[in-house]
Design an enzyme around this catalytic site. Structure first.
Site, PDB file in Angstrom:
ATOM      1  N   HIS A  95     -34.940 -27.049  14.999  1.00 48.11           N
ATOM      2  CA  HIS A  95     -35.963 -27.395  15.988  1.00 48.11           C
ATOM      3  C   HIS A  95     -36.082 -28.898  16.177  1.00 48.11           C
ATOM      4  O   HIS A  95     -36.261 -29.387  17.295  1.00 48.11           O
ATOM      5  CB  HIS A  95     -37.322 -26.811  15.573  1.00 48.11           C
ATOM      6  CG  HIS A  95     -37.367 -25.322  15.627  1.00 48.11           C
ATOM      7  ND1 HIS A  95     -36.870 -24.615  16.686  1.00 48.11           N
ATOM      8  CD2 HIS A  95     -37.850 -24.404  14.757  1.00 48.11           C
ATOM      9  CE1 HIS A  95     -37.057 -23.327  16.460  1.00 48.11           C
ATOM     10  NE2 HIS A  95     -37.639 -23.177  15.301  1.00 48.11           N
ATOM     11  N   GLU A 127     -11.081 -18.610  22.505  1.00 44.48           N
ATOM     12  CA  GLU A 127     -11.470 -19.203  21.219  1.00 44.48           C
ATOM     13  C   GLU A 127     -10.814 -18.501  20.033  1.00 44.48           C
ATOM     14  O   GLU A 127     -11.228 -18.682  18.895  1.00 44.48           O
ATOM     15  CB  GLU A 127     -12.998 -19.200  21.074  1.00 44.48           C
ATOM     16  CG  GLU A 127     -13.656 -17.883  21.415  1.00 44.48           C
ATOM     17  CD  GLU A 127     -15.170 -17.988  21.530  1.00 44.48           C
ATOM     18  OE1 GLU A 127     -15.750 -18.935  20.960  1.00 44.48           O
ATOM     19  OE2 GLU A 127     -15.774 -17.128  22.189  1.00 44.48           O
ATOM     20  N   ASP A 173     -14.500 -22.598  17.497  1.00 41.45           N
ATOM     21  CA  ASP A 173     -13.930 -21.417  16.861  1.00 41.45           C
ATOM     22  C   ASP A 173     -12.412 -21.421  16.913  1.00 41.45           C
ATOM     23  O   ASP A 173     -11.750 -21.005  15.960  1.00 41.45           O
ATOM     24  CB  ASP A 173     -14.463 -20.134  17.518  1.00 41.45           C
ATOM     25  CG  ASP A 173     -15.761 -19.671  16.883  1.00 41.45           C
ATOM     26  OD1 ASP A 173     -16.062 -20.104  15.761  1.00 41.45           O
ATOM     27  OD2 ASP A 173     -16.482 -18.875  17.509  1.00 41.45           O
ATOM     28  N   CYS A 197     -15.591 -26.322  26.457  1.00 43.63           N
ATOM     29  CA  CYS A 197     -17.017 -26.493  26.177  1.00 43.63           C
ATOM     30  C   CYS A 197     -17.310 -26.681  24.695  1.00 43.63           C
ATOM     31  O   CYS A 197     -18.465 -26.689  24.290  1.00 43.63           O
ATOM     32  CB  CYS A 197     -17.813 -25.304  26.720  1.00 43.63           C
ATOM     33  SG  CYS A 197     -17.340 -23.720  25.999  1.00 43.63           S
TER      34      CYS A 197
END
Length: 604
Positions: free
Chosen positions: A199, A441, A465, A512
């Site tokens: 957070h 990936e 990944d 990405c």
């Protein structure tokens, strides 16, 4: 305290929000309170259960008030985190288990809450996805709130932070992080715990406040008032730096601020090489609140919208309407720019409402992402129906994660079309057909990229990944993390294969993963011919400036030379040297290119 008074202490953490900050340490002591452990007489059991109920109700009211306050000042996204905490308060996995311990073991409520919280946290240990592992801290936040209320302690004490302070804490509850960042007085955050999806990291990035998380025992090693210089990009913290070090950080801070001004001034310029090769630069996002920062830094669209946040600390899965509202908001906020939404990348242990928690021997290679969705069709269809309905409101692109073969892609597309037909029969409006692509990936997808390209509308390479699976290393394992090398020759050859297959089939290919936003790799990706790169907002300006200052022909020649080398270390050293030589005068060039990154650190 003078920077010369004591020896300089160098600490390393995880760069969670880019930027450089210098200020005096403000230590926020939110250490967990000591939990009293008492045995109850039989007559005390029922009153103890009532104490628990009263504390839960009080906690719920407090969170509701905090949620309203943060919604007014910060928007709804961080408030959603507090709403998730309210749901946890009433989750039978927590409440019923605590009451059961009070009755059966005859222990006080505080002790029971702590024991149950510890058990729930263990359920997260088998989750491969960092975002969901970080939710362990939410269990602690909720448990601490209940225990403090049981003990009659102050819970949401207002904290007055000195101007330009570096806030140092063991961990930060989301409400604290949001309110302190909003105050404008915080120069930066340092926390012992957390990762890039904690957070504190999410709030800091949304407010563009530098942050270093996962810094070990920083809150114990830094004293109140110490002068702290921190780099939220590299994860470096210097405590009581020398004048020379301080000057270096001040200079880096100046360059970062200058780069931010350049970003605002150049946000509408295209990322186009000197020989006219155009690359679209998009943003990665999870929360609606990140969009203004992405647009201000020049994002041309959303290259990766992660939808797993909707499952944050819930017992029940989001409804179709909840999915629809979230996607509609993002599509409308982007004003016609392309928004690439990834379908749920969930695993078996990450789905709310699942009461059986069996540890998979190797969860990273288990039932997750598209595999899980195809095994849980109604969950998948709920999201697909919402996406089809939301496509009316903007420029949607859809992609499926962890595709390993053509049959998976066909099956997923079949579900999408079935949902389209279902909505049509129900008379619900659906947008025009939109591009449907895949995340590449896995090595299997890379090797058969030519076949996949015949049935996918676009490729998006997920390097995090892909590199992990290709090199057979677990990035979360400190013992082998040093082997994570984006410039490993096998990775470069695999990227060549993927891009080549996309070009041959005349479909767009993007990236990405973390590799896309690291300037060290910009020349490599330009040379390979990627059409789009997607990254965090703060990374866009530097990548754009590098692209605009070189030719693709030059980059291709460099890549050819690099791929004649053998080891990842040799290739990295060669690319660093070439980047330094070309961009020595670039004000916002990556600090890693100066060669002062800590040894053994892997980038991307």
């Amino acid at each position: 305290m003078s920077s010369q008074a004591t020896p300089t202490l160098r600490l390393m953490g995880i760069g969670a929000s880019p930027g450089v900050a210098v200020g005096h340490a403000f230590i926020l002591d939110r250490k967990r309170i000591r939990t009293p452990k008492l045995r109850l007489a039989e007559a005390e059991v029922e009153p103890e259960r009532m104490r628990m109920k009263t504390a839960v109700d009080l906690s719920d009211r407090q969170l509701a008030e905090l949620k309203d306050q943060i919604t007014r000042t910060e928007g709804s996204d961080h408030a959603l985190i507090l709403e998730a905490h309210r749901l946890m308060l009433h989750d039978p996995m927590l409440v019923d288990a605590v009451n059961q311990l009070i009755v059966e073991d005859r222990i006080n409520a505080e002790w029971a809450v702590r024991r149950v919280a510890r058990k729930i946290k263990h359920l997260f240990d088998n989750i491969p996805d960092e975002y969901f592992r970080e939710r362990r801290s939410d269990v602690d936040y909720v448990a601490d709130r209940i225990i403090r209320n049981l003990m009659g302690q102050v819970v949401d004490e207002e904290v007055e932070v000195p101007a330009e302070a570096i806030v140092v804490a063991h961990d930060l509850p989301p409400a604290d992080a949001a309110m302190m960042a909003r105050s404008g007085r915080v120069a930066g955050f340092v926390t012992d715990l957390g990762g890039q999806t904690s957070h504190t990291a999410i709030v800091a990035r949304a407010r563009e406040t530098p942050a270093v998380v996962g810094a070990g025992r920083a809150s114990e090693q830094i004293s109140p008032g110490d002068l702290v210089a921190m780099d939220g990009t590299r994860g470096i913290i210097l405590v009581n730096p020398t004048e020379e070090q301080l000057q270096s950080f001040r200079e880096e801070q100046r360059r970062h601020q200058e780069a931010e001004q350049v970003a605002l001034a150049t946000k509408d310029l295209e990322a186009i090489s000197t020989d006219s090769f155009r690359i679209r630069l998009n943003g990665n996002m999870e929360f609606l609140e990140e969009i203004p920062s992405l647009l201000a830094h020049g994002a041309e669209g959303i290259g990766l919208y992660r939808t797993e946040f909707m499952f944050l600390d819930r017992k029940t899965a989001p409804t179709e309407e909840e999915h629809y509202r979230a996607y509609r908001q993002v599509l409308e906020a982007m004003g016609g720019r392309p928004v690439t939404i990834r379908t749920l990348d969930l695993g078996g242990d990450k789905v709310p409402g699942k009461t059986k928690h069996e540890k998979e021997p190797n969860p990273a290679m288990g039932l997750r992402a598209i595999r899980y969705c195809l095994s849980n069709r109604e969950l998948f269809r709920t999201q697909l129906r919402a996406l089809l309905r939301a496509s009316v409101h903007g420029n949607l692109r859809l992609m499926f994660p962890l595709i390993c073969g053509v049959s998976e892609l066909r099956e997923a597309r079949s579900e999408l079309e079935a949902c389209r037909t279902e909505l049509g029969r129900a008379g619900l409006p659906v947008g025009k057909r939109f591009p449907v692509g895949i995340m590449v990936e896995t090595p299997s997808a890379a090797i058969i990229a030519d076949r996949l390209a015949q049935e996918a509308d676009f490729f998006s390479v997920g390097t995090n990944d892909l590199i992990q699976y290709s090199l057979a290393i677990d990035r979360q394992n400190r013992e082998v993390a040093y082997l994570y090398r984006p410039l490993h020759l096998s990775v470069l050859r695999m990227l060549e294969t993927i891009v080549g297959a996309a070009k041959a089939a005349n479909i767009p290919v993007s990236m990405c993963g973390e590799m896309a936003g690291d300037p060290l790799y910009t020349l490599v990706l330009l040379a390979l011919g990627f059409d789009e790169l997607s990254m965090t907002s703060g990374q866009i300006p530097a990548v754009k400036r590098f692209i605009r200052r070189v030719s693709r022909v030059d980059a291709a020649e460099l890549l050819r030379e690099a791929m004649e080398l053998t080891t990842a270390e040799e290739i990295e050293r060669f690319m660093r040297t070439e980047m330094d030589r070309r961009f020595v005068d670039t004000p916002d060039r990556a600090p890693e290119l100066t060669g002062d990154a800590p040894s053994g650190r892997t980038t991307g």
